[in-house]
Motif scaffolding. Structure first.
Motif, PDB file in Angstrom:
ATOM      1  N   VAL A   1      15.930  46.968  63.105  1.00  0.00           N
ATOM      2  CA  VAL A   1      14.915  47.894  63.612  1.00  0.00           C
ATOM      3  C   VAL A   1      14.597  48.962  62.568  1.00  0.00           C
ATOM      4  CG1 VAL A   1      14.458  49.713  65.310  1.00  0.00           C
ATOM      5  CG2 VAL A   1      15.422  47.526  66.042  1.00  0.00           C
ATOM      6  N   ALA A   2      15.637  49.472  61.911  1.00  0.00           N
ATOM      7  CA  ALA A   2      15.430  50.509  60.897  1.00  0.00           C
ATOM      8  C   ALA A   2      14.593  49.985  59.726  1.00  0.00           C
ATOM      9  CB  ALA A   2      16.771  51.028  60.395  1.00  0.00           C
ATOM     10  N   ILE A   3      14.907  48.775  59.266  1.00  0.00           N
ATOM     11  CA  ILE A   3      14.143  48.206  58.160  1.00  0.00           C
ATOM     12  C   ILE A   3      12.719  47.877  58.588  1.00  0.00           C
ATOM     13  CG2 ILE A   3      13.945  46.227  56.605  1.00  0.00           C
ATOM     14  CD1 ILE A   3      15.994  48.183  55.649  1.00  0.00           C
ATOM     15  N   LEU A   4      12.547  47.326  59.794  1.00  0.00           N
ATOM     16  CA  LEU A   4      11.203  47.058  60.311  1.00  0.00           C
ATOM     17  C   LEU A   4      10.396  48.348  60.422  1.00  0.00           C
ATOM     18  CD1 LEU A   4      11.880  44.413  63.105  1.00  0.00           C
ATOM     19  CD2 LEU A   4      10.458  44.079  61.080  1.00  0.00           C
TER      20      LEU A   4
ATOM     21  N   GLU B   1       5.491  51.843  55.801  1.00  0.00           N
ATOM     22  CA  GLU B   1       5.469  51.805  54.334  1.00  0.00           C
ATOM     23  C   GLU B   1       6.421  52.841  53.729  1.00  0.00           C
ATOM     24  OE1 GLU B   1       1.482  51.952  52.859  1.00  0.00           O
ATOM     25  OE2 GLU B   1       0.835  50.227  54.040  1.00  0.00           O
ATOM     26  N   CYS B   2       7.589  52.927  54.347  1.00  0.00           N
ATOM     27  CA  CYS B   2       8.651  53.821  53.882  1.00  0.00           C
ATOM     28  C   CYS B   2       9.586  53.035  52.973  1.00  0.00           C
ATOM     29  CB  CYS B   2       9.401  54.375  55.097  1.00  0.00           C
ATOM     30  SG  CYS B   2      10.969  55.171  54.742  1.00  0.00           S
ATOM     31  N   LYS B   3       9.961  53.603  51.856  1.00  0.00           N
ATOM     32  CA  LYS B   3      10.752  52.883  50.864  1.00  0.00           C
ATOM     33  C   LYS B   3      12.210  53.327  50.780  1.00  0.00           C
ATOM     34  CE  LYS B   3       7.502  50.151  49.458  1.00  0.00           C
ATOM     35  NZ  LYS B   3       7.607  48.690  49.717  1.00  0.00           N
ATOM     36  N   ARG B   4      12.648  54.164  51.735  1.00  0.00           N
ATOM     37  CA  ARG B   4      14.032  54.628  51.694  1.00  0.00           C
ATOM     38  C   ARG B   4      14.665  54.604  53.072  1.00  0.00           C
ATOM     39  NH1 ARG B   4      16.253  59.633  49.012  1.00  0.00           N
ATOM     40  NH2 ARG B   4      18.077  58.357  49.493  1.00  0.00           N
TER      41      ARG B   4
ATOM     42  N   ASP C   1      20.198  41.235  46.487  1.00  0.00           N
ATOM     43  CA  ASP C   1      20.769  39.884  46.541  1.00  0.00           C
ATOM     44  C   ASP C   1      22.260  39.924  46.861  1.00  0.00           C
ATOM     45  OD1 ASP C   1      18.445  38.417  46.085  1.00  0.00           O
ATOM     46  OD2 ASP C   1      18.636  38.565  43.900  1.00  0.00           O
ATOM     47  N   GLU C   2      22.966  40.887  46.293  1.00  0.00           N
ATOM     48  CA  GLU C   2      24.399  41.025  46.574  1.00  0.00           C
ATOM     49  C   GLU C   2      24.627  41.427  48.027  1.00  0.00           C
ATOM     50  OE1 GLU C   2      26.740  42.538  42.749  1.00  0.00           O
ATOM     51  OE2 GLU C   2      24.868  43.651  43.048  1.00  0.00           O
ATOM     52  N   LEU C   3      23.782  42.303  48.551  1.00  0.00           N
ATOM     53  CA  LEU C   3      23.895  42.704  49.959  1.00  0.00           C
ATOM     54  C   LEU C   3      23.664  41.504  50.870  1.00  0.00           C
ATOM     55  CD1 LEU C   3      24.261  45.012  52.021  1.00  0.00           C
ATOM     56  CD2 LEU C   3      21.772  45.311  51.965  1.00  0.00           C
ATOM     57  N   ILE C   4      22.671  40.689  50.550  1.00  0.00           N
ATOM     58  CA  ILE C   4      22.384  39.492  51.336  1.00  0.00           C
ATOM     59  C   ILE C   4      23.585  38.545  51.321  1.00  0.00           C
ATOM     60  CG2 ILE C   4      20.982  37.384  51.405  1.00  0.00           C
ATOM     61  CD1 ILE C   4      18.621  39.155  50.393  1.00  0.00           C
TER      62      ILE C   4
ATOM     63  N   LYS D   1      17.443  40.894  54.155  1.00  0.00           N
ATOM     64  CA  LYS D   1      16.357  40.114  53.552  1.00  0.00           C
ATOM     65  C   LYS D   1      15.023  40.857  53.607  1.00  0.00           C
ATOM     66  CE  LYS D   1      18.389  35.531  54.079  1.00  0.00           C
ATOM     67  NZ  LYS D   1      18.238  34.148  54.603  1.00  0.00           N
ATOM     68  N   LEU D   2      14.779  41.545  54.713  1.00  0.00           N
ATOM     69  CA  LEU D   2      13.548  42.330  54.816  1.00  0.00           C
ATOM     70  C   LEU D   2      13.549  43.484  53.814  1.00  0.00           C
ATOM     71  CD1 LEU D   2      13.047  42.576  58.696  1.00  0.00           C
ATOM     72  CD2 LEU D   2      11.926  41.025  57.095  1.00  0.00           C
ATOM     73  N   ALA D   3      14.708  44.087  53.619  1.00  0.00           N
ATOM     74  CA  ALA D   3      14.809  45.182  52.646  1.00  0.00           C
ATOM     75  C   ALA D   3      14.488  44.679  51.243  1.00  0.00           C
ATOM     76  CB  ALA D   3      16.209  45.791  52.689  1.00  0.00           C
ATOM     77  N   LYS D   4      14.943  43.471  50.938  1.00  0.00           N
ATOM     78  CA  LYS D   4      14.660  42.903  49.615  1.00  0.00           C
ATOM     79  C   LYS D   4      13.168  42.655  49.435  1.00  0.00           C
ATOM     80  CE  LYS D   4      15.374  38.989  46.551  1.00  0.00           C
ATOM     81  NZ  LYS D   4      15.961  37.638  46.349  1.00  0.00           N
ATOM     82  N   ARG D   5      12.536  42.035  50.438  1.00  0.00           N
ATOM     83  CA  ARG D   5      11.127  41.678  50.282  1.00  0.00           C
ATOM     84  C   ARG D   5      10.222  42.908  50.146  1.00  0.00           C
ATOM     85  NH1 ARG D   5       8.732  39.375  56.080  1.00  0.00           N
ATOM     86  NH2 ARG D   5       8.561  41.386  57.159  1.00  0.00           N
TER      87      ARG D   5
END
Length: 228
Positions: free
Chosen positions: A126-129, A135-138, A167-170, A193-197
């Protein structure tokens, strides 16, 4: 004006002694400081101690994971309602969907609280979504653990990681993400994965207010930074 999303772990909001009033007071005071007046905050709340106890008991009774997720979402909303009462310049309602979040953001409120959105999605996701929608980057992830380890931190030989890539987090999330309500893992795999994209930086920090201040200022803290 910069927007920062904060994933406020349920274990920080509440414990076996009840609501963590001191931390919420301290957090509200910190975000109200003049130095942060040019920032907007989306605060996504986790479920906490009582939520865990409910789910543990019901899982033993064979209750479906979908129902357990629904219960978890209800606890995240209760925590959001309780927590937002400590803050000023806060949106009056808790956002419980991306639509409600965007509506709250459009109001211009400086601080917005959000709960879980739907079964199957952790508050990490939810936080990443929320970051993606606005369009928040942090993202700052606040938990009792306070950092990312190379393995289960309860095991001998676990090493705290200071700075890692998406990638390491994933890779780590793939080892721990069981998709079950209130089963702990380093970070939700979907969220990772969403954070990476979307190239979202994640700061994992503990529940000391000074750590949050350092993270907000972009300074070095004792937790883990994920980016790149």
């Amino acid at each position: 004006m910069q927007t920062i999303c904060i994933s406020l772990g349920g274990s920080v909001i509440s414990n076996e002694n009840g609501l963590n009033v001191k931390y919420l007071h301290d957090m509200a005071e910190l975000l109200g400081k003049p130095i942060f007046k040019n920032m907007r905050f989306i605060i996504v709340t986790g479920g906490g101690y009582t939520n865990r106890k409910y789910i543990e008991a019901l899982r033993e009774e064979g209750i479906s994971e979908y129902v357990l997720d629904e219960i978890g979402i209800a606890f995240t909303k209760a925590n959001a309602i309780a927590a937002k009462s400590f803050f000023k310049e806060v949106y009056p309602n808790v956002a419980s969907s991306p639509f409600e979040l965007k509506e709250a953001y459009a109001s211009g409120s400086r601080i917005i609280f959000a709960s879980g959105f739907m079964p199957g999605f952790t508050t990490d996701a939810v936080a990443i979504l929320s970051c993606e929608a606005l369009e928040c980057k942090r993202l700052i992830n606040i938990s009792k653990v306070g950092c990312v380890y190379n393995m289960d931190p309860s095991k001998k030989g676990a090493i705290k990681l200071k700075r890692i890539s998406h990638d390491e987090l994933i890779r780590l999330a793939e080892q721990f993400d069981t998709r079950q309500a209130k089963v702990n893992f380093v970070f939700d795999l979907v969220a990772s994965k969403l954070a990476k994209r979307s190239k979202i930086r994640i700061d994992f920090i503990g529940s000391e207010i000074k750590e949050l201040e350092l993270a907000l200022l972009g300074k070095e803290h004792s937790g883990t930074v994920v980016e790149g």
